[in-house]
Enzyme design. Structure first.
Site, PDB file in Angstrom:
ATOM      1  N   CYS A  77       0.920  -0.963  -0.233  1.00  0.00           N
ATOM      2  CA  CYS A  77      -0.104  -0.071  -0.154  1.00  0.00           C
ATOM      3  C   CYS A  77       0.768   0.520   0.026  1.00  0.00           C
ATOM      4  CB  CYS A  77      -1.167   0.197   0.929  1.00  0.00           C
ATOM      5  SG  CYS A  77      -2.125   1.254   1.052  1.00  0.00           S
ATOM      6  N   HIS A 177      -3.755  -4.834  -0.402  1.00  0.00           N
ATOM      7  CA  HIS A 177      -4.143  -5.448   0.971  1.00  0.00           C
ATOM      8  C   HIS A 177      -3.684  -6.823   1.446  1.00  0.00           C
ATOM      9  CE1 HIS A 177      -3.755  -1.635   2.986  1.00  0.00           C
ATOM     10  NE2 HIS A 177      -4.333  -1.178   2.779  1.00  0.00           N
ATOM     11  N   GLU A 179      -2.650  -8.809   3.391  1.00  0.00           N
ATOM     12  CA  GLU A 179      -2.609  -9.001   5.008  1.00  0.00           C
ATOM     13  C   GLU A 179      -4.151  -9.848   5.048  1.00  0.00           C
ATOM     14  OE1 GLU A 179      -1.078  -6.395   4.235  1.00  0.00           O
ATOM     15  OE2 GLU A 179      -2.931  -4.864   5.334  1.00  0.00           O
TER      16      GLU A 179
END
Lengths: 195, 251
Positions: A77, A177, A179
């Site tokens: 990001c 993202h 994650e």
């Protein structure tokens, strides 16, 4: 394995840490130059605004350190944007690992920011998408983007094609993202740890 | 292509899911962690947890719960209910929430939206708007829809965007619980005027209702609770249905 997550003032990294926990990886959250240099892998995450983040990195001299790292580095990001040359967000000079400028999406018809799950397509060499399909869905939240250029390793289409991932030498970057991008994101992180 | 999102919402009271669920394959259907993980595995694009007690004691329970959910769940998740300060948001984000949703506290003090957006970034600030149609106008309501305010919904939606909200969660109290479809007209009006995504909520009863809210209602995401909890509609089946009808979906 020794993973350093770079500690700075851009957003919360709890989701990144939990993603590493799920994989079973150990990590240190640090802004200590020596610890970062000694790590096997470095993760440079972030959510936030470019100029504030760069100012903090400069204050800690991390802007000098990060581009010189030799171990695999994964930036996500705003982390990815800070590794590029310049960001249009508050006219910010960044670290220049990737020779490309960050600009803002412009559209009269599509909403900005670009929020949600969009598909990415692998392009050229992409070590982090190994074992995945050529096209996969990942989660994005951003208003600024890197155009497609020679180091683009995955593209996404919103307003126009842009760089969803970059890869150059030991530097890997994702605009999305990973994650919180489900199983696909987990695989991408796993691939990074397996490098 | 950017896909439309399907979001199950879990109501939490004292750390447990309320309203009941109909998941025979879960060990404990009242456990929000297990339920959240189940949804994440089965097609949900995001999760919303709404704390409906929100007393000080329960805040600690909630923060603990957020940690457990964040450890398990690998999709974005939002926490709402009783959030009124930078400290509240900070505790939830540090525990692993990806976004927070604020409602009554933003109506009481709109400047809170600016403060939170500045501190944490717009991307993690959702403003929830509860609306009801009274005497020919849509008005903002607070306290779970019980209290009317003198604020017009259309104008409030514009204002929260200008103040830095990253998304709007629009719940129509007129359609909520009816299972007769979303408030498509109002949703479309707000979505067309907004640059930020609109999550439509209230009234989902059939798969077609979701099709309508993405087409007629121009919504970016559709949120529902009981129809998912009671397996009246399964998320994967819903997404396949919508994809076949030409709505971009993450399958």
């Amino acid at each position: 394995m020794n993973i350093a997550i770079i500690k700075y003032n851009a957003g919360n990294v709890a989701s990144v840490m939990y993603a590493l926990d799920r994989i079973g990886a150990k990590y240190t959250w640090t802004d200590d130059e020596k610890v970062i240099q000694a790590a096997d892998k470095v993760i440079f995450p972030g959510v936030g605004e470019a100029s504030t983040a760069m100012a903090y990195l400069k204050e800690k001299k991390l802007d000098q350190l990060i581009p010189t790292l030799k171990q695999p580095v994964l930036a996500t990001c705003i982390g990815m944007q800070l590794l590029c040359k310049h960001s249009e967000e508050n006219d910010t000079d960044c670290m220049g690992v990737f020779d490309v400028n960050i600009t803002r999406f412009q559209s009269n018809t599509l909403k900005i920011p670009h929020v949600g799950w969009n598909s990415i397509q692998a392009r050229g060499t992409n070590d982090l998408m190994k074992g995945l399909n050529e096209t996969e869905f990942v989660y994005f939240v951003h208003s600024f983007y890197a155009p497609v250029y020679q180091d683009t390793s995955a593209t996404c289409n919103y307003v126009q094609p842009f760089s969803a991932m970059l890869q150059k030498d030991n530097f890997f970057a994702a605009q999305f993202h990973a994650e919180i991008s489900g199983k696909v994101g987990q695989k991408i992180i796993q691939n990074f740890l397996d490098l | 292509m950017l896909t439309k999102r399907i979001i199950p919402c879990l109501d939490i009271k004292e750390g447990r899911t309320v309203k009941g669920t109909n998941f025979v394959d879960l060990r404990d259907a009242g456990d929000p962690v297990e339920l959240g993980a189940f949804y994440a595995e089965n097609g949900a694009d995001e999760l919303v947890f709404l704390d409906i007690t929100a007393t000080i004691d329960n805040r600690k329970t909630l923060v603990e719960l957020v940690k457990q959910v964040a450890r398990q769940v690998n999709i974005p998740f939002t926490v709402g209910g009783g959030i009124g300060s930078i400290e509240d948001v900070s505790a939830l984000l540090n525990a692993g929430a990806d976004k927070v949703s604020i409602n009554s506290s933003a109506v009481r003090r709109p400047g809170l939206i600016d403060e939170l957006a500045l501190q944490f970034g717009s991307q993690c600030i959702i403003v929830a708007i509860d609306t009801r149609f009274v005497e020919d106008i849509d008005w903002v309501h607070t306290h779970g829809g019980r209290n009317i305010t003198p604020i017009k919904t259309i104008e409030w939606a514009k204002e929260v965007e200008q103040r830095g909200a990253g998304e709007i969660l629009l719940t129509s109290m007129d359609t909520d619980g009816t299972k007769a479809g979303f408030a498509n007209q109002l949703t479309a009006k707000i979505s067309s005027n907004a640059s930020i995504p609109i999550i439509a909520s209230g009234g989902a009863g059939t798969m077609e209702d979701f099709y309508d809210v993405f087409t007629l209602g121009k919504a970016d995401a559709g949120l529902a609770a009981s129809i998912f909890h009671f397996k009246e509609i399964e998320i994967n089946a819903l997404k396949n249905y919508l994809a076949k009808k030409g709505i971009p979906m993450r399958i």
